[in-house]
Design a protein around this motif. Structure first.
Motif, PDB file in Angstrom:
ATOM      1  N   GLU A 451      35.504  87.767 -66.818  1.00 23.00           N
ATOM      2  CA  GLU A 451      35.854  88.427 -65.562  1.00 23.00           C
ATOM      3  C   GLU A 451      37.364  88.482 -65.351  1.00 23.00           C
ATOM      4  O   GLU A 451      37.903  89.501 -64.889  1.00 23.00           O
ATOM      5  CB  GLU A 451      35.191  87.697 -64.392  1.00 23.00           C
ATOM      6  N   LEU A 452      38.058  87.413 -65.698  1.00 24.56           N
ATOM      7  CA  LEU A 452      39.491  87.339 -65.435  1.00 24.56           C
ATOM      8  C   LEU A 452      40.342  87.978 -66.531  1.00 24.56           C
ATOM      9  O   LEU A 452      41.368  88.616 -66.243  1.00 24.56           O
ATOM     10  CB  LEU A 452      39.908  85.868 -65.260  1.00 24.56           C
ATOM     11  N   LEU A 453      39.939  87.842 -67.782  1.00 26.45           N
ATOM     12  CA  LEU A 453      40.774  88.256 -68.913  1.00 26.45           C
ATOM     13  C   LEU A 453      41.218  89.721 -68.839  1.00 26.45           C
ATOM     14  O   LEU A 453      42.423  89.999 -68.979  1.00 26.45           O
ATOM     15  CB  LEU A 453      40.038  87.976 -70.224  1.00 26.45           C
ATOM     16  N   PRO A 454      40.339  90.679 -68.609  1.00 30.43           N
ATOM     17  CA  PRO A 454      40.819  92.073 -68.579  1.00 30.43           C
ATOM     18  C   PRO A 454      41.764  92.372 -67.416  1.00 30.43           C
ATOM     19  O   PRO A 454      42.693  93.181 -67.560  1.00 30.43           O
ATOM     20  CB  PRO A 454      39.529  92.890 -68.465  1.00 30.43           C
ATOM     21  N   LYS A 455      41.576  91.720 -66.285  1.00 29.30           N
ATOM     22  CA  LYS A 455      42.489  91.929 -65.154  1.00 29.30           C
ATOM     23  C   LYS A 455      43.876  91.375 -65.481  1.00 29.30           C
ATOM     24  O   LYS A 455      44.902  92.009 -65.162  1.00 29.30           O
ATOM     25  CB  LYS A 455      41.920  91.261 -63.897  1.00 29.30           C
ATOM     26  N   LEU A 456      43.921  90.211 -66.115  1.00 27.76           N
ATOM     27  CA  LEU A 456      45.220  89.614 -66.455  1.00 27.76           C
ATOM     28  C   LEU A 456      45.917  90.430 -67.539  1.00 27.76           C
ATOM     29  O   LEU A 456      47.135  90.650 -67.483  1.00 27.76           O
ATOM     30  CB  LEU A 456      45.020  88.167 -66.901  1.00 27.76           C
ATOM     31  N   LYS A 457      45.154  90.911 -68.510  1.00 24.99           N
ATOM     32  CA  LYS A 457      45.757  91.752 -69.545  1.00 24.99           C
ATOM     33  C   LYS A 457      46.336  93.028 -68.937  1.00 24.99           C
ATOM     34  O   LYS A 457      47.422  93.482 -69.321  1.00 24.99           O
ATOM     35  CB  LYS A 457      44.705  92.109 -70.597  1.00 24.99           C
ATOM     36  N   GLN A 458      45.618  93.613 -67.990  1.00 21.26           N
ATOM     37  CA  GLN A 458      46.105  94.830 -67.332  1.00 21.26           C
ATOM     38  C   GLN A 458      47.398  94.561 -66.567  1.00 21.26           C
ATOM     39  O   GLN A 458      48.337  95.363 -66.608  1.00 21.26           O
ATOM     40  CB  GLN A 458      45.030  95.368 -66.390  1.00 21.26           C
ATOM     41  N   ALA A 459      47.453  93.420 -65.886  1.00 16.23           N
ATOM     42  CA  ALA A 459      48.662  93.072 -65.136  1.00 16.23           C
ATOM     43  C   ALA A 459      49.844  92.854 -66.064  1.00 16.23           C
ATOM     44  O   ALA A 459      50.960  93.322 -65.798  1.00 16.23           O
ATOM     45  CB  ALA A 459      48.398  91.826 -64.300  1.00 16.23           C
ATOM     46  N   ILE A 460      49.632  92.154 -67.172  1.00 17.28           N
ATOM     47  CA  ILE A 460      50.711  91.920 -68.136  1.00 17.28           C
ATOM     48  C   ILE A 460      51.182  93.236 -68.741  1.00 17.28           C
ATOM     49  O   ILE A 460      52.385  93.448 -68.969  1.00 17.28           O
ATOM     50  CB  ILE A 460      50.246  90.942 -69.234  1.00 17.28           C
ATOM     51  N   ASP A 461      50.233  94.151 -68.993  1.00 16.76           N
ATOM     52  CA  ASP A 461      50.594  95.407 -69.650  1.00 16.76           C
ATOM     53  C   ASP A 461      51.510  96.268 -68.785  1.00 16.76           C
ATOM     54  O   ASP A 461      52.281  97.078 -69.315  1.00 16.76           O
ATOM     55  CB  ASP A 461      49.327  96.192 -70.002  1.00 16.76           C
ATOM     56  N   ILE A 462      51.459  96.091 -67.480  1.00 11.18           N
ATOM     57  CA  ILE A 462      52.396  96.807 -66.608  1.00 11.18           C
ATOM     58  C   ILE A 462      53.830  96.451 -66.975  1.00 11.18           C
ATOM     59  O   ILE A 462      54.717  97.317 -67.064  1.00 11.18           O
ATOM     60  CB  ILE A 462      52.115  96.472 -65.128  1.00 11.18           C
ATOM     61  N   PHE A 463      54.079  95.168 -67.252  1.00 11.28           N
ATOM     62  CA  PHE A 463      55.427  94.707 -67.598  1.00 11.28           C
ATOM     63  C   PHE A 463      55.736  94.981 -69.069  1.00 11.28           C
ATOM     64  O   PHE A 463      56.873  95.320 -69.415  1.00 11.28           O
ATOM     65  CB  PHE A 463      55.554  93.219 -67.280  1.00 11.28           C
ATOM     66  N   ALA A 464      54.715  94.845 -69.924  1.00 10.22           N
ATOM     67  CA  ALA A 464      54.927  95.069 -71.353  1.00 10.22           C
ATOM     68  C   ALA A 464      55.237  96.529 -71.657  1.00 10.22           C
ATOM     69  O   ALA A 464      55.849  96.844 -72.687  1.00 10.22           O
ATOM     70  CB  ALA A 464      53.703  94.620 -72.141  1.00 10.22           C
ATOM     71  N   THR A 465      54.834  97.434 -70.759  1.00  6.58           N
ATOM     72  CA  THR A 465      55.172  98.854 -70.903  1.00  6.58           C
ATOM     73  C   THR A 465      56.294  99.267 -69.953  1.00  6.58           C
ATOM     74  O   THR A 465      56.617 100.450 -69.839  1.00  6.58           O
ATOM     75  CB  THR A 465      53.927  99.722 -70.638  1.00  6.58           C
ATOM     76  N   ASN A 466      56.873  98.267 -69.272  1.00  9.46           N
ATOM     77  CA  ASN A 466      58.042  98.464 -68.398  1.00  9.46           C
ATOM     78  C   ASN A 466      57.751  99.449 -67.271  1.00  9.46           C
ATOM     79  O   ASN A 466      58.572 100.312 -66.941  1.00  9.46           O
ATOM     80  CB  ASN A 466      59.248  98.939 -69.219  1.00  9.46           C
ATOM     81  N   ARG A 467      56.558  99.307 -66.663  1.00 16.40           N
ATOM     82  CA  ARG A 467      56.161 100.193 -65.573  1.00 16.40           C
ATOM     83  C   ARG A 467      56.153  99.473 -64.224  1.00 16.40           C
ATOM     84  O   ARG A 467      55.573  99.980 -63.262  1.00 16.40           O
ATOM     85  CB  ARG A 467      54.759 100.766 -65.848  1.00 16.40           C
ATOM     86  N   GLN A 468      56.778  98.299 -64.133  1.00 14.89           N
ATOM     87  CA  GLN A 468      56.831  97.573 -62.862  1.00 14.89           C
ATOM     88  C   GLN A 468      57.727  98.311 -61.869  1.00 14.89           C
ATOM     89  O   GLN A 468      58.389  99.299 -62.212  1.00 14.89           O
ATOM     90  CB  GLN A 468      57.321  96.140 -63.082  1.00 14.89           C
TER      91      GLN A 468
END
Length: 754
Positions: A451-468
């Motif tokens: 339940e938590l893993l995909p939400k956390l990956k999505q949140a990290i990917d915002i920063f990993a793709t520099n879209r913050q």
């Protein structure tokens, strides 16, 4: 804290210090005196190499870059609005958070500390003649306040800008800028008005090399009471504050006489060639042995073998001396672990905030730490006697941890993390990464993990793709990854404040996700996260600017001071500073885990070595057990430093002291609590701090700081901490936004609290 508030604080501090500046009174250092004849017979410098000494392994952990590629194209290129003074923008990486940075800022007149000396470019005619000034202050000159008689005092500082000496020439151009070159983590070369000043951490002499045709002038605003020649190229000077200094002259003008023109000026009688003038505080035959040569740079190297690690400062020298060596000053945390074959001198001088320095005759310093935290990794860990690794959990504690996780994994991870602050977003990502680790590795609940893993990956990917909200940009001026927000936002990230604090949370979170999901880095989003964390690590902890020219070496961690500096490109009258010791070692811990999960052995070794050095230095300079012998007795009862400057310690924070007592000051030296916390904050210290400062106020603290203090209590009394976190009337408002009840319960139970 915004930039405007930050600058107001610095301005207020500088005004306060300037109002209290005086010439002071002090005595000569402990030394072996030799004021008689001095006829130096110079010896050539020995041949030394970067591999001299006895490394623990054949591999230098600073030789291989994290990466040497150009920073990822997802970070737009931008020139910084603030240009470094006196520096040529090019291949050299200019340091932003270390001792010489004040010389790159504003009018270049703010002081720097090579230790034990402070130096500054004096260009204010109201402060006497223009020149490159320097001084040394003793412990008995420290100013305590606001009540000088209080115990503990809130702050102490050393009077700044007492112009004991300055180097000048007969033809000063006041408009000329100081030029800086050969930028190094531990050294830099300054040039001004035909003079060269090698500035190196721990240098034994303040050295000025005069170009041919320049008439040396040596001035003193304190005033020269007595001046005499005591040997060939050697002079003794006593100032009106009764402090004795020794002056050495070598080079083409070595036989030229210096003479006292008036009580504030010493001049040379000829200019038939270049010459080198060196000045040191006190008198000693060890000064005689080492005068004539001087370090022009200092290189860092190191090696690790299991729980043992060495780090070396290799001083690259010019000139000649009787011994073929130079003189180097060491801080107390160096002295305890020094293993190189240095000649002890008995010379001692006070440092501004780190105790008594000692001098050694040597061309290199090798320090060895024998307690690297290789046994500490992902699982809860504590120095408390009886704490087992791996952790064991009762069924009842696992049930309670599971119930806490069930509630917390339902939170909006993406919405909470996608905010306008690299610092706060990092704390949120790290909070949920800890929860994920507990779900995956401690309670082993597949449903909650899924339940938590995909939400956390999505949140990290915002920063990993520099879209913050404020993407990072690559600054081509100072060479680093900075926020695109205004310098007043996010604690000054775009001016290089706090990068190790901010980025450490992101790096640690990504490492925890990779540990919980071994396939993470094999996916596209995981590969992006790995590359993103790698770039953050290069910004903060590049091992070598020669191998990786895109970032300076070790931006934050100062290998001489033994801790990091958070203060970026803002000029400050007290030098660089750091507020949160715990977020400093949290960065190193995140770096350690990222190195582990990516198989980067050198990175993991560097992090372990950094942590061992911080364990020693922080318990001398920032965390005060009752038996601390380094800090002034009237300051130790504070138990923590507050803000540690190069020239001052202030028991406070930039954002306040606390709503009840001084809980913010203590909490900022605790968060976040992780397995590495107890390695730095031992049970003895934690108990003293709790009993003397925190226990009397804990029940009245209404907010999230209460949770931080009580989780820290687990480092000495886990059962009492468990009782608070496991209670039925749980109040979510009493833990910090970077904390979770899930991790707190798992950590406390894992070290024996339940």
């Amino acid at each position: 804290m915004g930039l405007s508030d930050f600058q107001k604080v610095l301005k207020k501090i500088d005004n306060k210090l300037n109002n209290k500046t005086s010439s002071g009174h002090s005595s000569s250092p402990t030394s072996s005196s030799n004021s008689g004849s001095y006829n130096r017979a110079p010896a050539p410098l020995p041949q030394v190499s970067a591999n001299s000494g006895s490394p623990l392994s054949s591999s230098d952990i600073f030789s291989k870059p994290i990466s040497s590629s150009e920073p990822l194209p997802l970070f737009p290129r931008r020139q910084h609005n603030l240009k470094p003074k006196g520096c040529s923008e090019g291949n050299e990486s200019i340091q932003t958070n270390n001792f010489y940075n004040n010389l790159c800022l504003e009018d270049q007149s703010f002081p720097i500390w090579t230790l034990p000396y402070s130096l500054w470019f004096s260009k204010d005619p109201s402060q006497g003649d223009i020149g490159f000034s320097f001084n040394h202050t003793e412990a008995n000159q420290r100013v305590f306040g606001p009540d000088p008689n209080s115990n503990p005092a809130q702050f102490y500082f050393n009077p700044p800008r007492i112009k004991s000496w300055y180097f000048a020439t007969a033809d000063i151009n006041a408009r000329e800028e100081v030029q800086l070159e050969n930028h190094n983590k531990l050294s830099v070369i300054a040039k001004w008005n035909g003079m060269t000043f090698p500035l190196v951490h721990g240098m034994g002499f303040v050295t000025a090399i005069y170009e041919q045709g320049k008439v040396p002038v040596i001035g003193s605003q304190v005033g020269i009471q007595d001046f005499r020649k005591v040997g060939n190229g050697k002079y003794r000077a006593m100032l009106f504050n009764q402090v004795v200094w020794t002056i050495y002259v070598s080079g083409a003008n070595g036989n030229a006489d210096l003479s006292l023109r008036d009580p504030q000026h010493i001049v040379s009688d000829r200019v038939n060639g270049s010459c080198t003038i060196q000045i040191c505080r006190g008198e000693s035959n060890f000064y005689d042995e080492t005068a004539g040569c001087y370090p022009i740079s200092c290189n860092l190297s190191g090696s690790v073998d299991g729980s043992r690690g060495q780090y070396k400062f290799l001083y690259n020298l010019k000139g000649q001396s009787q011994s073929g060596k130079t003189l180097v000053w060491c801080l107390p945390h160096h002295q305890e672990v020094l293993v190189s074959s240095c000649k002890q001198t008995g010379l001692k001088l006070d440092s501004p905030t780190k105790g008594v320095m000692k001098a050694y005759v040597t061309n290199e310093l090798v320090m060895e730490e024998n307690n690297l935290p290789i046994q500490i990794s992902w699982e809860p860990w504590s120095e408390i006697s009886g704490c087992s690794t791996p952790s064991s959990y009762s069924n009842s504690s696992l049930d309670l941890i599971t119930r806490a996780a069930e509630a917390e994994v339902k939170q909006d991870v993406v919405g909470m993390a996608n905010i306008d602050s690299m610092y706060t977003s990092g704390k949120i990502l790290d909070k949920f990464a800890h929860i994920l680790f507990v779900c995956s590795n401690i309670i082993r609940n597949q449903a909650l993990t899924a339940e938590l893993l995909p939400k956390l990956k999505q949140a990290i990917d915002i920063f990993a793709t520099n879209r913050q909200k404020y993407p990072l940009v690559y600054d081509t001026t100072w060479k680093g990854l900075i926020s695109s927000a205004d310098p007043g936002a996010d604690f000054g990230n775009s001016n290089y404040n706090d990068h190790h604090f901010h980025y450490g949370y992101h790096i640690h979170a990504i490492a925890l996700v990779a540990k919980s999901d071994p396939t993470y880095f094999q996916s596209d989003e995981g590969a992006r996260a790995k590359a993103y964390a790698t770039e953050l690590l290069r910004d903060v902890a590049n091992p070598s600017s020669e191998s990786d020219k895109w970032f300076p070496q070790s931006r934050s961690f100062d290998w001489f001071h033994g801790h990091s500096f958070a203060h970026g490109i803002f000029a400050s009258g007290d030098g660089k500073d750091e507020e949160s010791s715990s977020e400093d070692y949290h960065f190193a811990y995140g770096m350690k885990l990222f190195g582990n999960v990516t198989g980067n052995v050198d990175m993991e070794n560097r992090a372990n070595l950094m942590l061992a050095i911080m364990k020693r230095s922080m318990n001398m300079y920032m965390l005060y057990s009752d038996d601390n012998k380094i800090q002034p007795p009237q300051f130790i009862k504070n138990k923590v430093a507050g803000i540690s400057f190069e020239n001052k310690i202030d028991y406070s924070t930039y954002f306040g002291r606390g709503t009840i007592g001084n809980e913010w000051i203590h909490g900022i030296h605790m968060l976040p609590i992780t397995p590495i916390s107890s390695y730095i904050r031992g049970p003895k210290f934690v108990k003293e701090e709790w009993d003397q400062i925190l226990a009397p106020i804990i029940d009245r603290i209404p907010d999230g700081w209460k949770g931080i203090l009580l989780l820290n209590l687990a480092l000495t009394d886990p059962k009492k901490a468990w009782k608070w976190f496991s209670r039925n009337d749980w109040n979510e408002s009493q833990i910090d936004n970077g904390m979770s009840r899930t991790w707190s319960l798992a950590f406390i139970a894992g070290i024996g609290g339940a």
